[in-house]
Design a protein around this motif. Structure first.
Motif, PDB file in Angstrom:
ATOM      1  N   SER A 100       7.477  61.717  -2.278  1.00  0.00           N
ATOM      2  CA  SER A 100       6.283  60.681  -2.120  1.00  0.00           C
ATOM      3  C   SER A 100       5.243  60.688  -3.102  1.00  0.00           C
ATOM      4  N   VAL A 101       5.114  59.693  -3.810  1.00  0.00           N
ATOM      5  CA  VAL A 101       3.947  59.778  -4.806  1.00  0.00           C
ATOM      6  C   VAL A 101       3.186  58.491  -4.244  1.00  0.00           C
ATOM      7  N   PRO A 102       1.837  59.016  -3.781  1.00  0.00           N
ATOM      8  CA  PRO A 102       0.780  58.040  -3.399  1.00  0.00           C
ATOM      9  C   PRO A 102       0.337  57.072  -4.803  1.00  0.00           C
ATOM     10  N   LEU A 103       0.641  55.847  -4.738  1.00  0.00           N
ATOM     11  CA  LEU A 103       0.653  55.066  -5.981  1.00  0.00           C
ATOM     12  C   LEU A 103      -0.969  54.745  -6.374  1.00  0.00           C
ATOM     13  N   ALA A 143       3.341  54.189  -1.144  1.00  0.00           N
ATOM     14  CA  ALA A 143       3.841  55.328  -1.936  1.00  0.00           C
ATOM     15  C   ALA A 143       5.208  54.881  -2.351  1.00  0.00           C
ATOM     16  N   VAL A 144       5.512  55.571  -3.696  1.00  0.00           N
ATOM     17  CA  VAL A 144       6.736  55.433  -4.041  1.00  0.00           C
ATOM     18  C   VAL A 144       7.772  56.782  -4.173  1.00  0.00           C
ATOM     19  N   ARG A 145       8.950  56.731  -4.392  1.00  0.00           N
ATOM     20  CA  ARG A 145      10.000  57.635  -4.639  1.00  0.00           C
ATOM     21  C   ARG A 145       9.900  57.888  -6.168  1.00  0.00           C
ATOM     22  N   ALA A 192       8.716  54.607  -0.709  1.00  0.00           N
ATOM     23  CA  ALA A 192       8.887  55.844  -0.066  1.00  0.00           C
ATOM     24  C   ALA A 192       9.160  55.526   1.381  1.00  0.00           C
ATOM     25  N   ASP A 193       9.784  56.440   2.224  1.00  0.00           N
ATOM     26  CA  ASP A 193       9.896  55.964   3.477  1.00  0.00           C
ATOM     27  C   ASP A 193       8.668  56.153   4.494  1.00  0.00           C
TER      28      ASP A 193
END
Length: 505
Positions: free
Chosen positions: A353-356, A388-390, A504-505
């Motif tokens: 999970s990457v904080p945008l 957040a994105v995967r 991200a979930d």
């Protein structure tokens, strides 16, 4: 009737009687008479009870050499009774019911009596056709179904070279009935010259008994002049007293599509092998190039910091150019290696999970100096907090920096680069929009190909044409997509790169 049950007859005797019954059919064109002959031969060979029963159990049966009409299925005789379905062109036309010698192995009997069973199936099929019994399960429907599936039946009389049902093969190739002749020689003229020898060798091997059945795949000239692939199968069913083939039947199938699919599969395997070899080659070359290149960069750095023998201003400038060229070459080698690895599915990635927000800030900070030097304004639309994105943090940063750097390099002084983010369902759309020179719409399909710079190879901006190809490959490996779009005409020249990632979930 002789009730003694001798051992199974010899293979030669079985073949002789089966061929004799089929030859009787060929000469007399009387399937009932040929069936009588076959029944007498079977009684002679086996010495026991023998019945040939029409498939629907309501026609005729043969027993003890007499041709009889029966309304009911015969009773199973005493002893070891064996029932075997008789087939013709894949269709069950009757049942063989025979009393075998005690202790006979059925597998051995099946192989030994196979010529008699094939002959019986052939004769019953002709007998049914002669009686006009063409119901829903008849041979005519079987042939029609085979024809619809692209398979056609042929029968070859070697004595006259007459090729029965040749019109069906002609129809398969687009010729009208009667237009190509009626002999095997006529059909042979349609076979591709390079395939004639292979077809003849396959037939001769079967005729000599080296292989059980004949099979050949060859090209035949169609009515429109193109070449179609034909798969042909057959079997010799009659021989003369000297053992020479006199009658043969089989099938033809249009195998063009199957051949094309097989060729496509081989091409794919070849491409995969070539791609694997390319990846291995690039990996080795990259490692080999990095070693001397790092040495060059290391000595350039030593020259810059050497206080014992300081460089003049001109020399320092030249060493800086060496370092810049080396750094550029080292980056290109890294991109080339990464691209080959990601294409081969061997580039290691750590999905997380990457904080945008933090990702965008870091990327913008890294290109601010480049933007200031180029006179380009960096802008950012408000990105929602805690989004957040995967993906792989390092690889996502690599992609975003490449997009931002390109937007700056191919911009104009006083232009702008804007980074924005939008949430669409379970996805995040990141867009890098610039007011640069734009891209020709008719060449966008080549933008993400390696080493493609769309005619700007000799321009003032350095580049290898690998960055966008690598960026797209990395994004796709993370389950996202990357595309480029010209700005609307009312907004002037410029390009928008759209990066779609999973939330991200």
């Amino acid at each position: 009737m002789n009730t003694a049950r001798p051992p199974l007859p010899t293979e030669a005797a079985v073949w002789a009687e089966a061929n004799a019954a089929l030859l009787d059919l060929l000469r007399r064109r009387d399937p009932a008479h040929a069936l009588q002959r076959l029944a007498r031969a079977c009684v002679h060979l086996l010495g026991g009870r023998w019945s040939l029963i029409e498939a629907r159990h309501r026609g005729h049966a043969i027993a003890g050499g007499r041709f009889e009409a029966r309304r009911e299925r015969p009773t199973v005789p005493a002893g070891l009774a064996w029932q075997v379905p008789l087939k013709h062109l894949g269709s069950t036309v009757g049942t063989l019911q025979v009393e075998l010698p005690a202790g006979t192995e059925l597998e051995t009997a099946s192989e030994r009596l196979r010529p008699l069973m094939e002959a019986a199936g052939e004769l019953i099929a002709h007998w049914l056709a002669a009686r006009g019994q063409v119901g829903a399960d008849s041979l005519s429907l079987q042939r029609a179904a085979m024809r619809e599936g692209g398979t056609f039946v042929w029968e070859w009389d070697l004595a006259t070279d007459a090729l029965g049902d040749i019109d069906e093969g002609a129809l398969m190739l687009g010729y009208p009935p009667g237009s190509i002749g009626h002999t095997q020689a006529d059909w042979d003229r349609l076979i591709h010259p390079d395939d004639v020898d292979g077809v003849e060798q396959a037939y001769q091997a079967h005729a000599r008994g080296e292989i059980e059945s004949y099979r050949a795949v060859y090209r035949a000239r169609a009515a429109e002049g193109d070449w179609r692939w034909i798969e042909e199968r057959g079997r010799i069913v009659e021989r003369d007293m000297a053992g020479r083939p006199t009658r043969m039947f089989g099938t033809q199938t249009d195998a063009t599509l199957q051949h094309q699919l097989e060729q496509a599969r081989r091409n794919q395997l070849a491409a995969e092998a070539a791609n694997a070899a390319k990846t291995q080659f690039l990996s080795r070359v990259s490692h080999e190039l990095r070693t001397p290149l790092n040495a060059v960069l290391g000595f350039a750095q030593l020259l810059e910091v050497d206080r014992g023998e300081p460089l003049t201003l001109a020399q320092r400038r030249r060493v800086q150019l060496i370092r810049q060229a080396g750094d550029y070459l080292l980056a290109m080698i890294g991109d080339l290696l990464d691209l080959s690895l990601v294409e081969a599915g061997r580039l290691p990635m750590q999905e997380e999970s990457v904080p945008l927000g933090a990702l965008v800030r870091d990327c913008l900070d890294l290109v601010r100096g480049q933007a200031a030097e180029a006179g380009v304004i960096l802008a950012q639309r408000l990105i929602r907090p805690r989004v957040a994105v995967r993906g792989d943090t390092m690889r996502l940063k690599q992609v975003l920096i490449n997009l931002l750097s390109n937007a700056i390099k191919y911009n104009r002084r006083g232009g702008s680069v804007e980074l924005s983010a939008h949430i669409q369902g379970g996805q995040c759309l990141l867009e890098v929009r610039d007011t640069g020179i734009g891209l020709p719409a008719d060449r966008l399909d080549k933008l993400f190909l390696p080493f493609q710079r769309l005619g700007r190879e000799s321009g003032p901006v350095q580049g290898s044409g690998l960055g966008l190809a690598l960026s797209q490959a990395l994004v796709q490996a993370m389950g996202g997509s990357l595309s480029a779009h010209p700005l609307p005409a009312e907004e002037g020249p410029g390009t928008a790169f759209r990066l779609v990632l999973q939330l991200a979930d």
